[in-house]
Design an enzyme around this catalytic site. Structure first.
Site, short mmCIF file in Angstrom:
data_model
loop_
_atom_site.label_atom_id
_atom_site.label_comp_id
_atom_site.label_asym_id
_atom_site.label_seq_id
_atom_site.Cartn_x
_atom_site.Cartn_y
_atom_site.Cartn_z
N ASP A 19 33.39 34.89 38.48
CA ASP A 19 35.07 34.95 36.98
C ASP A 19 34.70 33.49 36.26
O ASP A 19 34.09 32.69 36.83
CB ASP A 19 36.15 34.01 38.44
CG ASP A 19 36.21 35.25 39.75
OD1 ASP A 19 36.39 36.49 39.49
OD2 ASP A 19 37.22 35.02 40.20
N ARG A 52 33.74 41.60 32.81
CA ARG A 52 35.46 41.23 32.96
C ARG A 52 35.94 41.19 31.89
O ARG A 52 35.74 39.90 31.51
CB ARG A 52 36.10 40.93 33.77
CG ARG A 52 37.76 41.24 34.52
CD ARG A 52 38.23 39.69 35.31
NE ARG A 52 37.39 40.56 36.63
CZ ARG A 52 37.37 39.82 37.92
NH1 ARG A 52 37.26 37.82 37.46
NH2 ARG A 52 36.63 39.79 38.96
C1 FAD Z 1 41.31 41.82 38.17
C2 FAD Z 1 41.55 40.33 37.28
C3 FAD Z 1 40.59 39.27 36.68
C4 FAD Z 1 40.62 38.28 36.92
N1 FAD Z 1 40.30 36.78 36.24
C5 FAD Z 1 40.22 36.33 36.36
C6 FAD Z 1 38.76 35.39 35.28
O1 FAD Z 1 38.21 35.36 36.30
N2 FAD Z 1 39.37 34.36 34.28
C7 FAD Z 1 40.92 33.99 34.22
O2 FAD Z 1 41.29 32.70 33.61
N3 FAD Z 1 41.42 34.82 34.23
C8 FAD Z 1 41.46 36.15 35.28
N4 FAD Z 1 42.10 37.14 35.18
C9 FAD Z 1 44.20 36.54 34.61
C10 FAD Z 1 44.10 36.95 33.63
O3 FAD Z 1 43.51 36.33 32.22
C11 FAD Z 1 46.05 36.80 32.83
O4 FAD Z 1 46.36 35.36 32.94
C12 FAD Z 1 46.69 38.02 33.85
O5 FAD Z 1 46.41 39.19 34.47
C13 FAD Z 1 47.71 37.75 33.08
O6 FAD Z 1 47.56 38.50 31.95
P1 FAD Z 1 47.85 40.00 31.86
O7 FAD Z 1 46.86 39.78 30.84
O8 FAD Z 1 48.38 41.03 33.08
O9 FAD Z 1 49.40 40.12 30.89
P2 FAD Z 1 50.73 39.40 31.12
O10 FAD Z 1 51.24 39.54 29.69
O11 FAD Z 1 50.88 38.19 31.54
O12 FAD Z 1 51.53 39.81 32.32
C14 FAD Z 1 51.89 41.34 32.09
C15 FAD Z 1 52.88 41.60 32.92
O13 FAD Z 1 52.55 41.77 34.78
C16 FAD Z 1 52.69 40.86 34.80
N5 FAD Z 1 52.54 40.30 35.81
C17 FAD Z 1 51.34 39.68 34.75
N6 FAD Z 1 50.78 38.37 35.59
C18 FAD Z 1 51.91 38.86 37.18
C19 FAD Z 1 52.05 37.71 38.57
N7 FAD Z 1 50.22 36.56 38.53
N8 FAD Z 1 52.68 38.62 39.56
C20 FAD Z 1 53.53 39.47 38.96
N9 FAD Z 1 52.97 40.53 37.54
C21 FAD Z 1 52.31 39.77 36.96
C22 FAD Z 1 54.42 41.06 34.71
O14 FAD Z 1 55.32 42.27 34.59
C23 FAD Z 1 54.19 40.61 33.29
O15 FAD Z 1 55.06 40.87 32.61
C24 FAD Z 1 42.48 37.83 35.92
C25 FAD Z 1 43.01 38.94 36.16
C26 FAD Z 1 42.66 40.25 36.76
C27 FAD Z 1 44.17 41.14 36.44
#
Ligand code: FAD
Length: 303
Positions: free
Chosen positions: A127, A178
């Protein structure tokens, strides 16, 4: 009242609440406290057509003992995943394996995990944490990649440096990445703060990875606009399914997840578990109060 202020007000009392009150808020996103609860969640996901990656909750180990305990839970997970015939790998945070105390200790612990995963035919995802450790994380990834092919890392589209990081990674050989937006609050000098710019950056980096020959990309997002962009790109360029998978967090955007699986796209779910769920939840919620809004909304609606 602005949404942001509302979310901050929601977060403020959480560290002072009893765990029993916070658990109902967190449990949709966390498999449980032990390995068996993680296996059970992964088993259900596999039955629903998703692969998984398990994450032992914790970061910033302060002592060698804490780092070695984290390593040992992961070693047990690698063995248990195979014993239970699960379609699953592991995701690790290098600060949990001692990165901030001793980079060589961390390298040795991570190498032990990659070697064990290699023996069991599995994979380790490193990560990405906040920008103070991006260089150290990529350095350990590069060193491991010289020896093993079953290891990947993460690029964050919010960081201004990510185009260069991808170029360097692609230039240095086959690589597993990723791609996510990035969860950490970062200063303007290193990161985009505008949501539209982070999205545009995500699309450009995804194209850079796929056009540049990445071995496999994990498209980690729940953002419907990004998922749509990715599906169109994959279809128009006829990208082979061995070269990508969608990735989502446990308990988030389940209907979008279901649609992608039904359409035949490979999809992996990130399954956090562990004793340290409370500290993790509080820190995440403080760093990004918007998630508190998501959690509360999810209590009342199904996404
Ligand atoms: C498999 C995976 C691995 C990841 N690994 C890392 C990493 O190694 N380092 C890092 O910095 N970040 C990591 N992240 C987090 C990522 O960077 C984002 O902060 C997070 O995924 C929210 O961004 P989004 O692209 O989903 O868009 P957003 O615009 O934030 O979300 C889109 C929609 O998804 C839903 N949503 C998003 N997050 C949530 C939540 N937590 N709970 C409920 N609903 C939600 C909401 O409906 C939102 O409107 C990871 C995310 C995923 C999915």
């Amino acid at each position: 009242m602005s949404v942001n202020l509302f979310n901050r007000l929601l977060v403020a009392p959480i560290p002072y609440l009893p765990k029993s009150l916070v658990w109902p808020l967190s449990r949709r996103y966390i498999a449980g406290t032990d390995l068996d609860s993680a296996y059970s969640a992964v088993n259900d996901l596999n039955a629903a057509g998703c692969s998984a990656t398990v994450d032992v909750l914790g970061e910033d180990s302060r002592t060698r003992d804490e780092a070695e305990t984290a390593r040992d839970i992961y070693l047990a997970a690698i063995e248990g995943i195979e014993r239970n015939s699960l379609d699953c790998n592991i995701s690790v945070k290098l600060s949990d394996l001692g990165l901030r105390q001793d980079a060589e200790l961390c390298f040795a612990a991570t190498r032990a995990l990659v070697a064990a995963a290699n023996e069991h035919g599995s994979f380790v995802r490193i990560d990405m944490e906040d920008s103070s450790v991006t260089d150290a994380t990529l350095d350990i990834y590069r060193r491991l990649r010289e020896e093993y092919s079953n290891v990947g890392t993460v690029i964050q589209s919010c960081l201004r440096r990510s185009t260069d990081d991808i170029k360097n990674l692609l230039d240095s050989g086959p690589t597993y990445i990723r791609l996510c937006k990035g969860i950490y609050l970062e200063p303007e000098i290193v990161a985009f703060n505008d949501a539209g710019q982070i999205r545009r950056s995500y699309c450009e980096l995804l194209e850079q990875l796929l056009a540049g020959g990445v071995q496999k990309v994990g498209i980690a997002t729940h953002d419907p606009a990004l998922v749509e962009f990715a599906v169109e790109y994959i279809n128009s360029k006829k990208i082979n399914q061995t070269r990508y998978e969608f990735q989502m967090l446990l308990g988030v955007a389940e209907s979008l997840r279901g649609r992608l699986v039904a359409a035949g796209h490979p999809l992996r779910v990130y399954v956090p578990f562990g004793e340290r769920w409370f500290a993790y939840s509080v820190r995440r919620l403080r760093e990004n109060p918007e998630i508190a809004g998501h959690i509360v909304r999810n209590l009342f609606t199904r996404s």
